[in-house]
Scaffold this active site. Structure first.
Site, PDB file in Angstrom:
ATOM      1  N   HIS A 181      -3.049  -2.376 -10.903  1.00 57.88           N
ATOM      2  CA  HIS A 181      -1.828  -2.782 -10.314  1.00 57.88           C
ATOM      3  C   HIS A 181      -1.208  -3.973 -11.290  1.00 57.88           C
ATOM      4  O   HIS A 181      -2.010  -5.106 -11.684  1.00 57.88           O
ATOM      5  CB  HIS A 181      -2.352  -3.727  -9.063  1.00 57.88           C
ATOM      6  CG  HIS A 181      -1.338  -4.662  -8.199  1.00 57.88           C
ATOM      7  ND1 HIS A 181       0.103  -4.214  -8.169  1.00 57.88           N
ATOM      8  CD2 HIS A 181      -1.564  -5.819  -7.749  1.00 57.88           C
ATOM      9  CE1 HIS A 181       0.546  -5.237  -7.485  1.00 57.88           C
ATOM     10  NE2 HIS A 181      -0.073  -6.317  -7.510  1.00 57.88           N
ATOM     11  N   CYS A 238      -0.327  -4.914  -1.788  1.00 56.91           N
ATOM     12  CA  CYS A 238      -0.367  -4.503  -3.252  1.00 56.91           C
ATOM     13  C   CYS A 238      -1.348  -3.090  -3.418  1.00 56.91           C
ATOM     14  O   CYS A 238      -1.108  -2.439  -4.546  1.00 56.91           O
ATOM     15  CB  CYS A 238      -0.442  -5.472  -4.096  1.00 56.91           C
ATOM     16  SG  CYS A 238       0.614  -6.712  -3.943  1.00 56.91           S
ATOM     17  N   ASN A 250       5.937  -8.000 -10.550  1.00 57.32           N
ATOM     18  CA  ASN A 250       4.867  -7.336  -9.254  1.00 57.32           C
ATOM     19  C   ASN A 250       5.742  -6.903  -8.302  1.00 57.32           C
ATOM     20  O   ASN A 250       6.215  -7.411  -7.412  1.00 57.32           O
ATOM     21  CB  ASN A 250       4.154  -8.608  -8.689  1.00 57.32           C
ATOM     22  CG  ASN A 250       2.906  -8.313  -7.855  1.00 57.32           C
ATOM     23  OD1 ASN A 250       2.726  -6.985  -7.223  1.00 57.32           O
ATOM     24  ND2 ASN A 250       1.857  -8.953  -7.504  1.00 57.32           N
TER      25      ASN A 250
END
Length: 333
Positions: free
Chosen positions: A254, A112, A284
């Protein structure tokens, strides 16, 4: 030379997956999913659509946003956890499909945090005068690595791609300037986020348990690490470039969990209303998360040229990173 963002493009696969669809599969509810993650919908690629397909479309749109032709790009850096193949890398194929010619093109894997790692690499290539323009892409098809029987991961992740074009500039006074980056890692906690099988440590065979072939994550431990590491990284970067938190116009974290974003804003002492949030719409999306969030805010009219943007991310590895820029005068496509 310094790097500046001159174009931004994104792409989401058309299939929209609602909480209602997943609630029926996992015997849960929209309220349960939303209250724990902040997610209401996410996009999943149809079978046969790969990460390279999403990356190519986002890259094409970034080029159009920047007003550049394919021959104007010197380097491609693609951040992904879900490459088209274990070998070869996906970036060369993307570069070829975009018609960029025989330019250097390579993947990086920082989960990520991948987009910010790729951004830092692009900045370094320009600073070293190895490139005048760099296409930086974050792209994922997480739906292909999720355990269809695991409610805790299947409701969280989505597919998508985002790309920016970096260009060399002689100064940092113009909007779009990438003012600094900070990166970090801690492999001692590598098991918190992983796919157990499939690598040289644990090759996949006919006898490998199916569950070991899918993405796994220890949610509560990841939550705590994410807030601390992103907060520390962002604070370090602010000190490095001489910004103070109250002067940050937009915090682009994020998009892992809505509660993480709220906690992060509190830790940095940045008003929560300055936090960019689009996790409710896309989930996500790992390495694609930050550019998708930037584009979302820009399309809402929240970003003005010259605004101070603080980006930060956390992912498997463990890895984390932050970057700061002044918002450019561009239209995301």
């Amino acid at each position: 030379m310094h790097a500046a963002v001159i174009g931004l493009g994104t792409h989401l696969p058309p299939r929209l997956v609602t909480n209602g669809e997943l609630a029926a599969r996992f015997d849960t509810s929209d309220e349960w999913i939303t209250s724990r993650t902040g997610i209401r919908t996410r996009h999943w690629a149809e079978p046969g659509t790969a990460t390279g397909d999403l990356a190519t479309e986002a890259g094409l749109r970034a080029l159009k946003s920047a007003g550049l032709a394919p021959g104007d790009i010197d380097v491609v850096v693609l951040a992904t956890t879900t490459p088209d193949h274990p070998c070869p890398a996906t970036a060369p194929d993307v570069a070829s499909r975009l018609g960029l010619g025989p330019v250097p093109a390579y993947d990086i894997a920082a989960v990520c945090s991948g987009f910010l790692y790729a951004l830092a690499i692009g900045q370094a290539q320009i600073a070293a005068q190895q490139a005048g323009t760099v296409l930086v892409i974050g792209a994922e098809t997480y739906s292909t690595i999720l355990n269809p029987d695991d409610r805790t991961t299947s409701v969280i992740f989505g597919d998508g791609a985002g790309a920016v074009v970096l260009a060399a500039r002689e100064d940092t006074d113009r909007p779009g300037a990438l003012l600094g980056t900070h990166l970090g890692s801690d492999g001692a906690h590598k098991d918190l986020i992983r796919i157990p099988a499939g690598g040289s440590r644990y090759p996949t065979t006919a006898y490998t348990p199916e569950a070991d072939r899918y993405f796994t994550m220890e949610g509560p431990k990841v939550f705590r690490q994410a807030v601390v590491r992103m907060g520390e990284s962002a604070t370090t970067l602010l000190h490095r470039i001489g910004w103070v938190a109250e002067k940050v116009d937009h915090l682009v974290g994020h998009q892992a969990n809505a509660r993480i974003l709220t906690a992060l804003a509190g830790q940095l002492d940045i008003p929560v209303e300055r936090t960019v949030v689009n996790i409710d719409r896309v989930g996500n999306t790992s390495a694609a998360s930050v550019p998708l969030a930037l584009a979302h805010a820009a399309r809402q009219g929240r970003l003005t040229p010259g605004d101070r943007i603080l980006m930060t991310a956390f992912g498997g590895g463990l890895t984390w990173g932050s970057a700061a820029l002044t918002w450019p005068d561009i239209t995301p496509l």
